[in-house]
Design a protein around this motif. Structure first.
Motif, PDB file in Angstrom:
ATOM      1  N   PHE A  94     -36.508  48.668 -51.751  1.00  0.00           N
ATOM      2  CA  PHE A  94     -37.753  48.927 -51.031  1.00  0.00           C
ATOM      3  C   PHE A  94     -37.818  50.375 -50.556  1.00  0.00           C
ATOM      4  CE2 PHE A  94     -40.529  45.316 -49.417  1.00  0.00           C
ATOM      5  CZ  PHE A  94     -40.396  44.600 -50.588  1.00  0.00           C
ATOM      6  N   TRP A  95     -36.732  50.847 -49.932  1.00  0.00           N
ATOM      7  CA  TRP A  95     -36.709  52.236 -49.464  1.00  0.00           C
ATOM      8  C   TRP A  95     -36.815  53.209 -50.633  1.00  0.00           C
ATOM      9  CZ3 TRP A  95     -37.795  53.929 -44.904  1.00  0.00           C
ATOM     10  CH2 TRP A  95     -37.527  53.163 -43.766  1.00  0.00           C
ATOM     11  N   VAL A  97     -38.179  52.672 -53.674  1.00  0.00           N
ATOM     12  CA  VAL A  97     -39.526  52.649 -54.253  1.00  0.00           C
ATOM     13  C   VAL A  97     -40.503  53.414 -53.368  1.00  0.00           C
ATOM     14  CG1 VAL A  97     -41.480  51.145 -54.809  1.00  0.00           C
ATOM     15  CG2 VAL A  97     -39.194  50.529 -55.570  1.00  0.00           C
ATOM     16  N   ALA A  98     -40.400  53.176 -52.055  1.00  0.00           N
ATOM     17  CA  ALA A  98     -41.282  53.886 -51.135  1.00  0.00           C
ATOM     18  C   ALA A  98     -41.053  55.393 -51.218  1.00  0.00           C
ATOM     19  CB  ALA A  98     -41.059  53.394 -49.703  1.00  0.00           C
ATOM     20  N   MET A 134     -48.840  52.031 -53.642  1.00  0.00           N
ATOM     21  CA  MET A 134     -47.618  51.789 -52.877  1.00  0.00           C
ATOM     22  C   MET A 134     -47.376  50.290 -52.704  1.00  0.00           C
ATOM     23  SD  MET A 134     -45.032  52.979 -51.031  1.00  0.00           S
ATOM     24  CE  MET A 134     -45.374  54.643 -50.427  1.00  0.00           C
ATOM     25  N   LEU A 138     -44.269  48.087 -54.246  1.00  0.00           N
ATOM     26  CA  LEU A 138     -43.352  47.311 -53.418  1.00  0.00           C
ATOM     27  C   LEU A 138     -43.353  45.836 -53.820  1.00  0.00           C
ATOM     28  CD1 LEU A 138     -44.013  48.907 -49.908  1.00  0.00           C
ATOM     29  CD2 LEU A 138     -42.054  49.275 -51.413  1.00  0.00           C
ATOM     30  N   ALA A 141     -41.309  45.613 -56.911  1.00  0.00           N
ATOM     31  CA  ALA A 141     -39.882  45.722 -56.577  1.00  0.00           C
ATOM     32  C   ALA A 141     -39.362  44.404 -56.016  1.00  0.00           C
ATOM     33  CB  ALA A 141     -39.672  46.845 -55.560  1.00  0.00           C
ATOM     34  N   PHE A 142     -40.147  43.790 -55.119  1.00  0.00           N
ATOM     35  CA  PHE A 142     -39.747  42.500 -54.546  1.00  0.00           C
ATOM     36  C   PHE A 142     -39.598  41.447 -55.644  1.00  0.00           C
ATOM     37  CE2 PHE A 142     -41.131  38.307 -53.062  1.00  0.00           C
ATOM     38  CZ  PHE A 142     -40.175  38.062 -52.087  1.00  0.00           C
TER      39      PHE A 142
END
Length: 339
Positions: A94-95, A97-98, A134, A138, A141-142
Motif C-alpha cells: 500500500f505504501w 503503490v501510494a 490512486m 490501491l 494492490a489489495f
C-alpha cells in the motif's frame, strides 16, 4: 409443533447448507444422533418438544452444525499462519503503490502544465483524475496481495522456507546485513512508478520541439502499441516486486536471496526486451521531428533519441547487473551459513 416435525425441520435446515452429495448421509446420521440423545434424556417417558429444544440448543444452530460437517470447515480465505505476513505485505505494498503513484503523478503534473496556463476547474479535474487513479491502484494492490496469499492458503505453501522453523532459526543479522522495510518500499515504489509511466502516461517520455513558435511535445513511444503489450510491463513489475518482497521476508542478504534476485532480474529483463522490441513501438512522428530539431548537426544525439529502445534496454541491463552484483557481493560477504 410435534417432536417429529421439529426434528425434520432442524435436519433439513442443516442438510440444505451442505454439498448435495453429502445431504442424504448427513441427514440420516443427524437423525440417528438426535434420536439417541432423546432416548438418553427421556429414558422411559415419551419425548416432548421441550426435550428436543434442549437437545437442539446443545447441538447448536443449523449453520453451526452444518459447519461441523462441512469438508471446508477448516478452510478460510487467509488465516494462520499467513495472516500476519499478509498484513505486513499489504502494508508495504500500500505504501509503495501510494508512493509510486505520487511520484508518477508529480511527473505528470509537471509535464502537463509545462509552459501552459489552465483554468482553476481544470486543475480540479486533474486532481480528481489523479485521486481516482490512486484509489484504483490501491484497490488493485489489495486484490493482488489478497489473491496471492489466498493461493498460499489454498495450496498450503509453507512460509517456514523463508522465515525458518524453530528447529532451524536464522542467525540475528548485523545492522549492515539487514534489509529494511524502507528499502523494500522504495524498490516497490520505483517498480509501480515505472509501470504507471510506461503504461498509463507514456506520453511524458517525449521530445519538446519548436513548431511555428509553439512548443510541441512528441512522444517517444506509440501509446496504442505500448498498451497492446501491457502484460510484458506487468511481468517486469511482478518480478521486481516479488524480488523485493522476498528480500523483505528474508530480512538479510543471503545466497538464497542472490539466487532469487538473479532469476527475477533475468525474467524481468526478458519481459522488457520483448516489450522494447515490439514492432511499431517507436512513435513514427519521432524521427522526422528529431531530424528537424537538430537538422543533422548532431548525428549522435539524433541516433540516441531515435534509437531509444536499444539505449534504454542497455540502461536497464546495466541497472539489473548492478542490482544482482550488489546483492551477490553482500550475500557472499554476510551469509556465513550459506543457503
Amino acid at each position: 409443533m410435534s417432536v417429529q416435525e421439529l426434528k425434520e425441520r432442524y435436519v433439513y435446515a442443516v442438510s440444505r447448507l451442505l454439498p448435495h452429495k453429502m445431504r442424504s448421509d448427513i441427514s440420516a446420521e443427524l437423525d440417528t444422533l438426535i434420536e439417541d440423545m432423546l432416548e438418553e434424556r427421556c429414558r422411559d417417558r415419551p419425548a416432548e418438544e421441550k426435550d428436543l429444544r434442549v437437545i437442539l440448543a446443545e447441538l447448536g444452530s443449523p449453520s453451526e452444525m452444518a459447519n461441523h460437517y462441512s469438508p471446508d470447515k477448516d478452510k478460510c480465505l487467509i488465516g494462520p499462519p499467513y495472516f500476519s505476513a499478509y498484513k505486513y505485505v499489504l502494508r508495504i505494498v500500500f505504501w509503495a503503490v501510494a508512493g509510486g503513484m505520487l511520484l508518477a503523478g508529480g511527473i505528470t503534473i509537471v509535464m502537463d502544465n509545462w509552459q501552459k496556463t489552465k483554468f482553476f476547474y481544470e486543475y480540479l479535474l486533474d486532481a480528481a483524475g489523479w485521486l481516482g487513479s490512486m484509489i484504483m491502484g490501491l484497490v488493485f494492490a489489495f486484490g493482488f496481495v489478497t489473491l496471492l496469499f489466498a493461493f498460499f492458503q489454498r495450496k498450503g505453501i509453507s512460509l517456514e522456507e523463508i522465515n525458518g522453523s524453530w528447529e532451524n532459526l536464522p542467525p540475528v543479522p548485523e545492522k549492515q546485513e539487514r534489509i529494511s522495510k524502507g528499502e523494500t518500499i522504495a524498490g516497490i515504489c520505483l517498480s509501480i512508478a515505472f509501470l504507471i509511466v510506461f503504461l498509463v502516461i507514456p506520453r511524458i517520455l517525449c521530445v519538446i520541439v519548436d513548431q511555428g513558435g509553439q512548443k510541441v511535445s512528441i512522444p517517444l513511444l506509440d501509446t496504442r502499441v505500448v498498451r497492446s503489450v501491457w502484460f510484458l510491463l506487468v511481468g517486469v513489475v511482478i518480478f521486481g516486486v516479488g524480488r523485493d518482497l522476498f528480500g523483505y521476508f528474508e530480512g538479510r542478504y543471503t545466497r538464497r536471496l542472490a539466487v532469487v534476485t538473479g532469476i527475477a532480474d533475468i525474467l524481468g529483463f526478458i519481459c522488457f526486451f520483448f516489450f522494447l522490441n515490439t514492432p511499431g513501438l517507436v512513435n513514427p512522428e519521432l524521427i522526422p521531428a528529431v531530424g528537424h530539431l537538430f537538422q543533422e548537426k548532431d548525428i549522435f544525439l539524433t541516433k540516441l533519441i531515435t534509437g531509444f529502445p536499444g539505449v534504454f534496454l542497455l540502461v536497464i541491463a546495466l541497472i539489473m547487473i548492478l542490482d544482482f552484483g550488489t546483492t551477490l557481493y553482500k550475500a557472499l560477504k554476510y551469509d556465513r551459513n550459506g543457503c
